[in-house]
Scaffold this active site. Structure first.
Site, PDB file in Angstrom:
ATOM      1  N   HIS A  22       0.852  -1.187   0.000  1.00 49.99           N
ATOM      2  CA  HIS A  22       0.000   0.000   0.000  1.00 49.99           C
ATOM      3  C   HIS A  22       0.891   1.241   0.000  1.00 49.99           C
ATOM      4  O   HIS A  22       1.884   1.296   0.724  1.00 49.99           O
ATOM      5  CB  HIS A  22      -0.889   0.006   1.248  1.00 49.99           C
ATOM      6  CG  HIS A  22      -1.910   1.111   1.266  1.00 49.99           C
ATOM      7  ND1 HIS A  22      -1.581   2.427   1.526  1.00 49.99           N
ATOM      8  CD2 HIS A  22      -3.251   1.091   1.057  1.00 49.99           C
ATOM      9  CE1 HIS A  22      -2.677   3.162   1.483  1.00 49.99           C
ATOM     10  NE2 HIS A  22      -3.710   2.377   1.189  1.00 49.99           N
ATOM     11  N   CYS A  27      -4.036   2.511  -4.413  1.00 51.38           N
ATOM     12  CA  CYS A  27      -4.899   3.370  -3.616  1.00 51.38           C
ATOM     13  C   CYS A  27      -4.974   4.749  -4.262  1.00 51.38           C
ATOM     14  O   CYS A  27      -4.000   5.508  -4.249  1.00 51.38           O
ATOM     15  CB  CYS A  27      -4.384   3.478  -2.182  1.00 51.38           C
ATOM     16  SG  CYS A  27      -5.388   4.580  -1.142  1.00 51.38           S
ATOM     17  N   HIS A  38      -8.001   0.296  -3.755  1.00 50.58           N
ATOM     18  CA  HIS A  38      -8.711   1.205  -2.851  1.00 50.58           C
ATOM     19  C   HIS A  38      -9.181   2.386  -3.690  1.00 50.58           C
ATOM     20  O   HIS A  38      -8.343   3.114  -4.252  1.00 50.58           O
ATOM     21  CB  HIS A  38      -7.785   1.737  -1.753  1.00 50.58           C
ATOM     22  CG  HIS A  38      -7.397   0.724  -0.731  1.00 50.58           C
ATOM     23  ND1 HIS A  38      -6.566   1.040   0.326  1.00 50.58           N
ATOM     24  CD2 HIS A  38      -7.726  -0.576  -0.580  1.00 50.58           C
ATOM     25  CE1 HIS A  38      -6.391  -0.038   1.077  1.00 50.58           C
ATOM     26  NE2 HIS A  38      -7.082  -1.031   0.547  1.00 50.58           N
ATOM     27  N   ASP A  48     -12.832   3.039  -0.348  1.00 47.04           N
ATOM     28  CA  ASP A  48     -11.926   3.363   0.757  1.00 47.04           C
ATOM     29  C   ASP A  48     -12.432   4.599   1.473  1.00 47.04           C
ATOM     30  O   ASP A  48     -12.511   5.680   0.878  1.00 47.04           O
ATOM     31  CB  ASP A  48     -10.522   3.583   0.209  1.00 47.04           C
ATOM     32  CG  ASP A  48      -9.472   3.563   1.300  1.00 47.04           C
ATOM     33  OD1 ASP A  48      -9.784   3.117   2.420  1.00 47.04           O
ATOM     34  OD2 ASP A  48      -8.339   3.994   1.031  1.00 47.04           O
ATOM     35  N   HIS A  49     -12.788   4.420   2.712  1.00 45.93           N
ATOM     36  CA  HIS A  49     -13.332   5.487   3.547  1.00 45.93           C
ATOM     37  C   HIS A  49     -14.674   5.963   2.992  1.00 45.93           C
ATOM     38  O   HIS A  49     -15.183   5.454   2.001  1.00 45.93           O
ATOM     39  CB  HIS A  49     -12.340   6.644   3.699  1.00 45.93           C
ATOM     40  CG  HIS A  49     -11.014   6.206   4.254  1.00 45.93           C
ATOM     41  ND1 HIS A  49      -9.903   7.036   4.295  1.00 45.93           N
ATOM     42  CD2 HIS A  49     -10.608   5.029   4.784  1.00 45.93           C
ATOM     43  CE1 HIS A  49      -8.888   6.388   4.837  1.00 45.93           C
ATOM     44  NE2 HIS A  49      -9.295   5.163   5.131  1.00 45.93           N
ATOM     45  N   TYR A 102     -14.854   4.769   8.251  1.00 43.18           N
ATOM     46  CA  TYR A 102     -15.409   3.442   8.004  1.00 43.18           C
ATOM     47  C   TYR A 102     -16.853   3.281   8.464  1.00 43.18           C
ATOM     48  O   TYR A 102     -17.273   2.202   8.869  1.00 43.18           O
ATOM     49  CB  TYR A 102     -14.513   2.374   8.648  1.00 43.18           C
ATOM     50  CG  TYR A 102     -13.181   2.264   7.956  1.00 43.18           C
ATOM     51  CD1 TYR A 102     -13.048   1.523   6.790  1.00 43.18           C
ATOM     52  CD2 TYR A 102     -12.064   2.930   8.440  1.00 43.18           C
ATOM     53  CE1 TYR A 102     -11.836   1.434   6.132  1.00 43.18           C
ATOM     54  CE2 TYR A 102     -10.836   2.850   7.797  1.00 43.18           C
ATOM     55  CZ  TYR A 102     -10.727   2.097   6.644  1.00 43.18           C
ATOM     56  OH  TYR A 102      -9.520   2.010   5.991  1.00 43.18           O
TER      57      TYR A 102
END
Length: 404
Positions: free
Chosen positions: A249, A287, A314, A361-362, A378
């Site tokens: 990542h 990501c 992500h 992601d998020h 999250y």
């Protein structure tokens, strides 16, 4: 349940992303049932209760895997098996921790889990200064404010070398920001930065944090990169034997903070890692949130360049400004061209005839979740919105490609 069972075909439009969400285990406010109702077929999770550096036993892996499958989902990606700080610094005991890591890889593979995410960020995992930044529509987002971060570094942490890392203008802005903060705001800022965010490997007091930074006093970016390469040279042969993908990542934020070297920020950084350890099992977690914070990263071009290395995705958007601040925007807004990103990802999946796991992601804390205790980034509804938007873009691209 097999992996093949988890990929609906959109009426045979082609290979598509495997829709997942991150799940933090039994204590997560978002349940497996919630994730399934969101339309996901798999989860991304870890054994968060296992101490960093210890072996993940088959017994613990099977226990978690059975819990997930009982809910009708698949455990498709491990995020993450933490890399112990001793491995990053190559200090006392690091070889033992590498051996433990190898055993964890073997155990996960024997249980049918074939993708492991990890990062090589020194001391801190992902870092934000504000976990409840209120955006225009009233929902709450995660934010990194550079002036607040520098204020913490110089005036709260009081790191000796800090003043050398910033321009005079940045220091003046940070001092003004610090003087405007209440004592409670200063305490909250400290907590946000060093107390540990969801999925983070460590949590610190102020003194412990400074001690952790001190261990990197004589480690620059080149040395840290060599330590990463050594780690990969040790573990990738095990991944090859197990037919398992290790996916790194990127750093978040993708630049140095607190004087620490960071080495997974750009296309050049990824290329150096791949060239040093060329196995296809030395892969990338792409990501968009991390890479997208840097204006010099061309994300669609990076996807093309590393098409055979991307094994986990992500999808997250950020909005940045010239001062170095950024906040996490809605998934189809912000500075990342999400349409162009998803289009390139769809293309490589068709070429590779392989479906790649993706997670929204998020997500913003919004609607009913504003009144609930949630893990920052999250909450359920914000990620549900993001997944729905991603799913719609992907379907449109798949249909259009099939009509050409």
């Amino acid at each position: 349940m097999t992996i093949a069972d988890t990929y609906p075909s959109y009426n045979n439009t082609g290979f598509r992303m495997q829709q997942t969400m991150r799940w933090f285990g039994p204590s997560d406010p978002v349940s497996l049932a919630d994730i399934k109702q969101a339309g996901c077929t798999a989860v991304v999770t870890a054994l968060h209760h296992v101490t960093n550096g210890e072996v993940w036993t088959k017994e613990e892996i099977v226990k978690r895997k059975n819990e997930i499958e009982k809910a009708g989902l698949l455990w498709s990606v491990v995020e993450s098996v933490p890399v112990h700080e001793a491995i990053k610094t190559q200090t006392k005991g690091f070889q033992l921790f590498i051996d433990n890591y190898k055993q964890s890889i073997k155990n996960l593979s024997s249980c049918g889990i074939k993708i492991i995410t990890y990062n090589f960020m020194p001391v801190l995992d992902w870092t934000r200064t504000d976990l409840e930044y209120i955006v225009e529509d009233g929902s709450k987002a995660l934010r990194f404010e550079r002036a607040a971060y520098i204020a913490f570094d110089i005036f709260i942490l009081k790191r000796k070398e800090a003043i050398e890392n910033y321009s005079l203008q940045e220091i003046e802005r940070a001092e003004k920001r610090f003087n405007e903060m209440t004592e409670n705001e200063k305490i909250l800022l400290q907590k946000n930065i060093i107390a540990g965010l969801p999925g983070s490997e460590e949590s610190f007091t102020l003194q412990q944090f400074q001690q952790a930074l001190d261990t990197y006093q004589n480690i620059n970016a080149d040395q840290l990169r060599q330590h990463l390469i050594y780690f990969l040279q040790e573990i990738i042969p095990i991944a090859d034997e197990c037919n398992l993908k290790m996916v790194i990542h990127p750093d978040d934020p993708p630049y140095s903070i607190f004087g620490l070297p960071r080495i997974v920020r750009t296309a050049a950084d990824i290329e150096a890692i791949i060239m040093a350890v060329p196995s296809l099992n030395n892969g990338l977690c792409f990501c968009t949130g991390s890479f997208g914070v840097r204006p010099d990263n061309d994300l669609p071009a990076m996807i093309k360049k590393f098409a055979d290395r991307i094994n986990f995705i992500h999808l997250r958007n950020t909005k940045r400004n010239e001062s170095g601040d950024f906040y996490e925007d809605n998934h189809l807004e912000g500075d990342v061209d999400m349409y162009a990103v998803i289009k390139e990802l769809v293309k490589i999946m068709q070429q590779r005839k392989y479906s790649i796991p993706v997670r929204p992601d998020h997500g913003h804390q919004m609607l009913d979740d504003l009144n609930k205790k949630t893990n920052p980034g999250y909450s359920a509804i914000g990620r549900l919105r993001g997944l729905a938007e991603i799913r719609g873009v992907e379907l449109g691209i798949l249909r259009s490609l099939n009509e050409l």
